[in-house]
Scaffold this active site. Structure first.
Site: not given
Length: 99
Positions: A11-13, A16
């Site tokens: 999710a963060e990848t 981002s």
């Protein structure tokens, strides 16, 4: 069993990357808030993540990320907010030196 941390990393990848694309070449995205809700476990197969912009401003970008299993069932819902900071001279050199 898919670890919840792996869903958070995916999710963060995705959020981002979306934030960096929104910010363009003059901005760098820095994650400031990640919230993940894990709905079900996954024991095998592939998962797919889709990041949808919720807010795309001058200084922040927020994405909702939905991770689903092969049957299309929601595994995790996440929200990521990134600060969009101006790139400063030398930022790239600092990143290279850190590796």
């Amino acid at each position: 069993l898919l670890h919840g941390g792996a869903s958070a990393v995916l999710a963060e990848t995705l959020g981002s990357v979306g934030s960096m694309l929104h910010g363009g070449s003059t901005k760098i995205a820095v994650g400031v808030d990640l919230n993940c809700t894990h709905h079900r476990g996954v024991r095998s197969g592939l998962v797919t993540g889709v990041a949808t912009p919720v807010h795309q401003g001058r200084s922040t970008a927020t994405y909702e990320i939905v991770i689903s299993d092969q049957e299309g069932r929601r595994v995790c819902t996440a929200r990521l907010t990134c600060l969009l900071r101006d790139v400063r001279a030398g930022d790239g050199a600092q990143v290279r030196a850190a590796h």
